[in-house]
Design a protein around this motif. Structure first.
Motif, PDB file in Angstrom:
ATOM      1  N   ALA A   7      -8.451 -20.522  97.861  1.00  0.00           N
ATOM      2  CA  ALA A   7      -9.504 -19.568  97.526  1.00  0.00           C
ATOM      3  C   ALA A   7      -8.931 -18.202  97.185  1.00  0.00           C
ATOM      4  O   ALA A   7      -9.516 -17.465  96.422  1.00  0.00           O
ATOM      5  N   GLU A   8      -7.768 -17.858  97.753  1.00  0.00           N
ATOM      6  CA  GLU A   8      -7.166 -16.553  97.503  1.00  0.00           C
ATOM      7  C   GLU A   8      -6.531 -16.465  96.116  1.00  0.00           C
ATOM      8  O   GLU A   8      -6.302 -15.387  95.614  1.00  0.00           O
ATOM      9  N   ASN A   9      -6.214 -17.582  95.481  1.00  0.00           N
ATOM     10  CA  ASN A   9      -5.604 -17.565  94.153  1.00  0.00           C
ATOM     11  C   ASN A   9      -6.689 -17.456  93.094  1.00  0.00           C
ATOM     12  O   ASN A   9      -7.134 -18.436  92.534  1.00  0.00           O
ATOM     13  N   LEU A  10      -7.079 -16.229  92.833  1.00  0.00           N
ATOM     14  CA  LEU A  10      -8.150 -15.973  91.878  1.00  0.00           C
ATOM     15  C   LEU A  10      -7.633 -15.723  90.473  1.00  0.00           C
ATOM     16  O   LEU A  10      -8.380 -15.839  89.506  1.00  0.00           O
ATOM     17  N   VAL A  11      -6.353 -15.350  90.362  1.00  0.00           N
ATOM     18  CA  VAL A  11      -5.712 -15.157  89.063  1.00  0.00           C
ATOM     19  C   VAL A  11      -4.306 -15.739  89.126  1.00  0.00           C
ATOM     20  O   VAL A  11      -3.715 -15.845  90.195  1.00  0.00           O
ATOM     21  N   GLU A  12      -3.804 -16.110  87.956  1.00  0.00           N
ATOM     22  CA  GLU A  12      -2.410 -16.551  87.871  1.00  0.00           C
ATOM     23  C   GLU A  12      -1.795 -15.960  86.609  1.00  0.00           C
ATOM     24  O   GLU A  12      -2.486 -15.703  85.622  1.00  0.00           O
ATOM     25  N   VAL A  13      -0.486 -15.742  86.665  1.00  0.00           N
ATOM     26  CA  VAL A  13       0.241 -15.189  85.537  1.00  0.00           C
ATOM     27  C   VAL A  13       0.384 -16.263  84.464  1.00  0.00           C
ATOM     28  O   VAL A  13       0.812 -17.381  84.750  1.00  0.00           O
TER      29      VAL A  13
ATOM     30  N   SER B 102       7.860   2.194  69.909  1.00  0.00           N
ATOM     31  CA  SER B 102       7.487   2.114  71.323  1.00  0.00           C
ATOM     32  C   SER B 102       7.797   0.737  71.900  1.00  0.00           C
ATOM     33  O   SER B 102       7.847  -0.269  71.189  1.00  0.00           O
ATOM     34  N   ALA B 103       7.983   0.730  73.203  1.00  0.00           N
ATOM     35  CA  ALA B 103       8.137  -0.500  73.971  1.00  0.00           C
ATOM     36  C   ALA B 103       7.167  -0.416  75.135  1.00  0.00           C
ATOM     37  O   ALA B 103       6.978   0.659  75.722  1.00  0.00           O
ATOM     38  N   THR B 104       6.529  -1.533  75.465  1.00  0.00           N
ATOM     39  CA  THR B 104       5.601  -1.593  76.600  1.00  0.00           C
ATOM     40  C   THR B 104       5.753  -2.934  77.304  1.00  0.00           C
ATOM     41  O   THR B 104       6.269  -3.898  76.732  1.00  0.00           O
ATOM     42  N   TYR B 105       5.306  -2.963  78.548  1.00  0.00           N
ATOM     43  CA  TYR B 105       5.150  -4.228  79.253  1.00  0.00           C
ATOM     44  C   TYR B 105       3.805  -4.815  78.833  1.00  0.00           C
ATOM     45  O   TYR B 105       2.833  -4.083  78.660  1.00  0.00           O
ATOM     46  N   LEU B 106       3.713  -6.144  78.729  1.00  0.00           N
ATOM     47  CA  LEU B 106       2.442  -6.831  78.541  1.00  0.00           C
ATOM     48  C   LEU B 106       2.406  -8.005  79.498  1.00  0.00           C
ATOM     49  O   LEU B 106       3.256  -8.898  79.434  1.00  0.00           O
ATOM     50  N   LEU B 107       1.445  -7.975  80.408  1.00  0.00           N
ATOM     51  CA  LEU B 107       1.268  -9.019  81.410  1.00  0.00           C
ATOM     52  C   LEU B 107      -0.089  -9.660  81.181  1.00  0.00           C
ATOM     53  O   LEU B 107      -1.094  -8.950  81.081  1.00  0.00           O
ATOM     54  N   THR B 108      -0.117 -10.992  81.069  1.00  0.00           N
ATOM     55  CA  THR B 108      -1.393 -11.681  80.894  1.00  0.00           C
ATOM     56  C   THR B 108      -1.663 -12.567  82.101  1.00  0.00           C
ATOM     57  O   THR B 108      -0.765 -13.203  82.647  1.00  0.00           O
ATOM     58  N   LEU B 109      -2.923 -12.545  82.513  1.00  0.00           N
ATOM     59  CA  LEU B 109      -3.388 -13.318  83.662  1.00  0.00           C
ATOM     60  C   LEU B 109      -4.571 -14.176  83.248  1.00  0.00           C
ATOM     61  O   LEU B 109      -5.296 -13.835  82.315  1.00  0.00           O
ATOM     62  N   LYS B 110      -4.782 -15.261  83.968  1.00  0.00           N
ATOM     63  CA  LYS B 110      -5.929 -16.121  83.755  1.00  0.00           C
ATOM     64  C   LYS B 110      -6.701 -16.210  85.062  1.00  0.00           C
ATOM     65  O   LYS B 110      -6.099 -16.350  86.137  1.00  0.00           O
ATOM     66  N   LYS B 111      -8.035 -16.118  84.976  1.00  0.00           N
ATOM     67  CA  LYS B 111      -8.870 -16.290  86.164  1.00  0.00           C
ATOM     68  C   LYS B 111      -8.813 -17.749  86.586  1.00  0.00           C
ATOM     69  O   LYS B 111      -8.955 -18.652  85.764  1.00  0.00           O
ATOM     70  N   THR B 112      -8.617 -17.970  87.874  1.00  0.00           N
ATOM     71  CA  THR B 112      -8.618 -19.334  88.410  1.00  0.00           C
ATOM     72  C   THR B 112      -9.680 -19.486  89.485  1.00  0.00           C
ATOM     73  O   THR B 112      -9.784 -20.542  90.098  1.00  0.00           O
ATOM     74  N   GLY B 113     -10.442 -18.432  89.722  1.00  0.00           N
ATOM     75  CA  GLY B 113     -11.506 -18.464  90.715  1.00  0.00           C
ATOM     76  C   GLY B 113     -12.527 -17.392  90.407  1.00  0.00           C
ATOM     77  O   GLY B 113     -12.363 -16.604  89.477  1.00  0.00           O
ATOM     78  N   SER B 114     -13.564 -17.381  91.184  1.00  0.00           N
ATOM     79  CA  SER B 114     -14.638 -16.407  90.996  1.00  0.00           C
ATOM     80  C   SER B 114     -14.230 -15.067  91.604  1.00  0.00           C
ATOM     81  O   SER B 114     -13.903 -14.988  92.785  1.00  0.00           O
ATOM     82  N   ILE B 115     -14.260 -14.033  90.782  1.00  0.00           N
ATOM     83  CA  ILE B 115     -13.861 -12.698  91.219  1.00  0.00           C
ATOM     84  C   ILE B 115     -15.119 -11.864  91.410  1.00  0.00           C
ATOM     85  O   ILE B 115     -15.954 -11.791  90.510  1.00  0.00           O
ATOM     86  N   PRO B 116     -15.269 -11.227  92.570  1.00  0.00           N
ATOM     87  CA  PRO B 116     -16.470 -10.420  92.830  1.00  0.00           C
ATOM     88  C   PRO B 116     -16.623  -9.269  91.826  1.00  0.00           C
ATOM     89  O   PRO B 116     -15.638  -8.691  91.371  1.00  0.00           O
TER      90      PRO B 116
END
Length: 167
Positions: free
Chosen positions: A23-29, A42-56
């Protein structure tokens, strides 16, 4: 009989803790990379996540990216909307990114009351050194006009990178 109850309680505890971890794993990289934009230097970081659960509702993602120049981490604080299945976090402009060096990022998913719902860590590694970028943007404005500081009136071009970075 006491042994039987003890075993059942232990099994129930393990099952509950396993459910709680899920239940605690609501997002994953789903991705992490450096974005080098030559046009605007320019250079930047880009991090993408996917929802794996219901986030309040009202939750936010707080990402702390290691600063390649050193010093305090670069913090991105982004609200999560119920419609978002994918979440993209992009840092401010970076300086001094080094090829093959690991850079860490810590991510916290926090509800509207400040309670941490999930924490995760990952690393970025660039296959390019930031010295491949020019110091100044190649183009300016919405019409992408040539930058006169790079493309000189005499016809010469200055693509040099003058970033001063720690060794």
């Amino acid at each position: 009989m006491i042994k039987h109850w003890t075993v059942m309680a232990a099994v129930a505890g393990l099952m509950l803790s396993a459910c709680q971890r899920q239940a605690e794993n609501l997002v994953e990289v789903t991705g992490h990379l450096f974005v080098f934009n030559y046009r605007v230097a320019s250079a930047t970081y880009l991090l993408t996540l996917k929802k794996t659960g219901s986030i309040p509702d009202g939750s936010v993602i707080i990402a702390e990216f290691e600063n390649p120049e050193g010093g305090d981490p670069l913090v991105v604080n982004q609200k999560i909307y119920p419609i978002d299945d994918k979440i993209a976090l992009q840092s401010e402009k970076l300086h001094c990114v080094r090829k093959d060096r690991p850079y860490s990022v810590s991510v916290r998913l926090v509800d509207k009351d400040g309670k941490v719902l999930q924490e995760l860590k990952t690393q970025f590694r660039s296959d390019l050194d930031q010295t491949v970028l020019p110091s100044k943007p190649l183009v300016l404005g919405a019409l992408y006009e040539k930058n006169p500081e790079v493309f000189k009136p005499d016809g010469s071009v200055d693509f040099s990178n003058t970033d001063k970075c720690p060794a």
